[in-house]
Design a protein around this motif. Structure first.
Motif, PDB file in Angstrom:
ATOM      1  N   GLU A   6      -8.548 -14.666 -18.098  1.00  0.00           N
ATOM      2  CA  GLU A   6      -7.557 -13.549 -18.820  1.00  0.00           C
ATOM      3  C   GLU A   6      -5.930 -14.294 -18.842  1.00  0.00           C
ATOM      4  N   LEU A   7      -5.548 -14.868 -17.597  1.00  0.00           N
ATOM      5  CA  LEU A   7      -4.318 -15.646 -17.612  1.00  0.00           C
ATOM      6  C   LEU A   7      -3.895 -16.259 -18.673  1.00  0.00           C
ATOM      7  N   LYS A  63      -6.283  -1.828 -16.104  1.00  0.00           N
ATOM      8  CA  LYS A  63      -5.153  -2.517 -15.683  1.00  0.00           C
ATOM      9  C   LYS A  63      -4.820  -3.696 -16.499  1.00  0.00           C
ATOM     10  N   ALA A  64      -5.395  -4.548 -16.907  1.00  0.00           N
ATOM     11  CA  ALA A  64      -5.114  -5.772 -17.846  1.00  0.00           C
ATOM     12  C   ALA A  64      -4.575  -5.003 -19.305  1.00  0.00           C
ATOM     13  N   LEU A  89     -10.387  -3.022  -7.006  1.00  0.00           N
ATOM     14  CA  LEU A  89     -10.586  -2.209  -8.052  1.00  0.00           C
ATOM     15  C   LEU A  89     -11.970  -2.768  -8.610  1.00  0.00           C
ATOM     16  N   THR A  90     -12.387  -1.802  -9.417  1.00  0.00           N
ATOM     17  CA  THR A  90     -13.902  -2.032 -10.032  1.00  0.00           C
ATOM     18  C   THR A  90     -13.583  -2.523 -11.440  1.00  0.00           C
ATOM     19  N   GLY A 121      -3.688 -13.695  -3.617  1.00  0.00           N
ATOM     20  CA  GLY A 121      -4.933 -13.412  -2.900  1.00  0.00           C
ATOM     21  C   GLY A 121      -6.158 -13.201  -3.820  1.00  0.00           C
ATOM     22  N   ASN A 122      -6.088 -13.666  -5.036  1.00  0.00           N
ATOM     23  CA  ASN A 122      -7.248 -13.843  -5.790  1.00  0.00           C
ATOM     24  C   ASN A 122      -7.836 -12.331  -6.121  1.00  0.00           C
ATOM     25  N   VAL A 123      -6.991 -11.113  -6.237  1.00  0.00           N
ATOM     26  CA  VAL A 123      -7.466  -9.853  -6.191  1.00  0.00           C
ATOM     27  C   VAL A 123      -7.286  -9.214  -7.601  1.00  0.00           C
ATOM     28  N   SER A 124      -6.366  -9.433  -8.311  1.00  0.00           N
ATOM     29  CA  SER A 124      -6.099  -8.674  -9.394  1.00  0.00           C
ATOM     30  C   SER A 124      -5.212  -9.472 -10.411  1.00  0.00           C
ATOM     31  N   LEU A 125      -5.459  -9.199 -11.726  1.00  0.00           N
ATOM     32  CA  LEU A 125      -4.550  -9.552 -12.991  1.00  0.00           C
ATOM     33  C   LEU A 125      -3.004  -9.271 -12.695  1.00  0.00           C
TER      34      LEU A 125
END
Length: 415
Positions: A122-123, A188-189, A180-181, A141-145
């Motif tokens: 995605e990034l 969010k993205a 997040l699911t 933390g490799n958690v979210s975009l």
């Protein structure tokens, strides 16, 4: 003292291990490395725990976050650098096995951390380089975009932001479970993309508004300049017409006076008494009264130019073609200097030039007119020259107006 770091002889960068030196060489093509007793700085922020490897890096971190307290752990992290393959101390392991084990241990010392490949893709789709995206995911933390993008924004001035992060091979980093699911992450993205799009649109609109303001300002300035130019042109035409009318009036007055003188002369020859002076007197005061208004004209030199041209026409009234040629030639000289004041070839005239002599030089009044325009005789009278610092646009414009009047006014210089 044993070396505790490797120093690049090309750029002076300090590295903790051989692997870092190899990576630096691949990125920069530098090949001159040597052992150094200077340890790589390890300044750890007491607020967030971020390690900084240089004073510049810590200053940037302070500027971005406001954190100013650091703990110097350089001595704790400094370890001797070993460039040779270490020998295995166990007697039952042969040298070949020891070399393989040592090489394997050395190659696995620092590795690229594992990150969420979907978030990485995605990034990369959003335009981030792979190294920067990997570093952002690892340290956020490799958690979210969104967390990765925020980390990039906060650390975009880091000197190593585009270097692939490395961690010890024996360090197991368990990726925290995303809060997040997948659907929420997609939302969010999408929100991030929409926010970036809106921000870009706002910047484009702002730029367009600035451009429009600049266009309006330039347009107003051009309109004002055009208005001033038209106003000046109207004033110039009005002054020219006024001068022409005054010239016509004076010419008619001279003709009338000449007729009166001829009439009186004929009456005298016939022996007739002159006319009653009372009938002739009114004309004289009118002329004197009009003459009294002449001094209001602003330029005395203009009067001298007009009188010079009038003398030229009267002294050569039998050769009208020569007079017109002289007028047109003088107009050309004045126009060339006014249009190109920096060109010396238009401001210097050789008096012995055959063409000049045929058109103007043979006429005394023509030379006088050029001198009234500012020309001076130099080099023993061989040249007429108008110095650049003595070019007077007002005088040249007056000369052009008088020459145009002399050429186009049929009453000019009649008497």
């Amino acid at each position: 003292m044993a070396g505790v770091s490797l120093k690049c002889g090309d750029c002076g960068t300090l590295m903790k291990s051989v692997e870092e030196a190899q990576e630096h060489a691949e990125l920069t093509s530098h090949s001159d490395f040597s052992e150094s007793t200077e340890a790589v700085l390890n300044l750890v922020c007491t607020n967030c725990g971020k390690p900084c490897r240089s004073k510049t890096e810590s200053d940037l971190h302070t500027k971005r976050t406001g954190h100013s307290e650091f703990v110097d752990k350089t001595s704790e992290a400094a370890k001797p650098i070993t460039l040779e393959v270490p020998k295995n101390s166990e007697p039952d392991v042969n040298m070949e096995d020891a070399g393989v084990a040592s090489t394997s241990s050395q190659s696995e010392e620092m590795v690229v951390p594992e990150v969420d490949q979907k978030l990485l893709a995605e990034l990369e789709t959003m335009g981030f380089q792979k190294a920067r995206a990997t570093r952002a995911l690892h340290y956020s933390g490799n958690v979210s975009l969104e967390a990765a993008v925020n980390w990039v924004v906060e650390h975009e001035n880091d000197s190593d932001i585009d270097q692939m992060p490395l961690i010890p091979a024996n360090t197991k980093v368990e990726a925290p479970k995303p809060s997040l699911t997948p659907e929420e992450m997609k939302i969010k993205a999408q929100e991030l993309r929409e926010r970036a799009r809106k921000k870009k649109e706002e910047e484009e609109k702002k730029t367009e508004r600035e451009k429009e303001k600049e266009r309006i300002r330039v347009g107003k300035e051009l309109l004002e300049a055009k208005r001033i130019e038209e106003e000046n042109e109207r004033k110039r035409i009005s002054a020219l017409r006024k001068a022409e009318k005054e010239e016509e009036r004076r010419a008619r007055e001279k003709i009338r006076q000449k007729l009166e003188e001829d009439k009186a002369e004929r009456r005298r020859k016939l022996g007739l008494p002159p006319e009653d002076p009372a009938a002739v007197k009114p004309s004289s005061p009118v002329v004197e009264e009009k003459k009294s208004t002449l001094p209001i004209r602003p330029a005395t030199k203009t009067e001298q130019m007009r009188e010079c041209l009038r003398s030229l026409k009267q002294n050569h009234k039998d050769n009208d073609a020569k007079v017109k040629t002289a007028f047109n030639t003088l107009l050309t000289y004045a126009k060339n200097v006014a249009t190109n004041p920096n060109e010396e070839k238009f401001r210097k005239i050789r008096l012995s030039n055959a063409t000049f002599q045929a058109r103007v030089g043979s006429l005394k009044e023509g030379i006088e007119f050029l001198e009234l325009c500012g020309f001076e005789k130099i080099e023993g009278g061989e040249f007429l020259f108008l110095p650049r610092d003595k070019v007077d646009m007002g005088v040249l414009h007056s000369a052009g107006s008088e020459l145009n009047n002399a050429i186009n006014n049929p009453f000019f210089g009649v008497l």
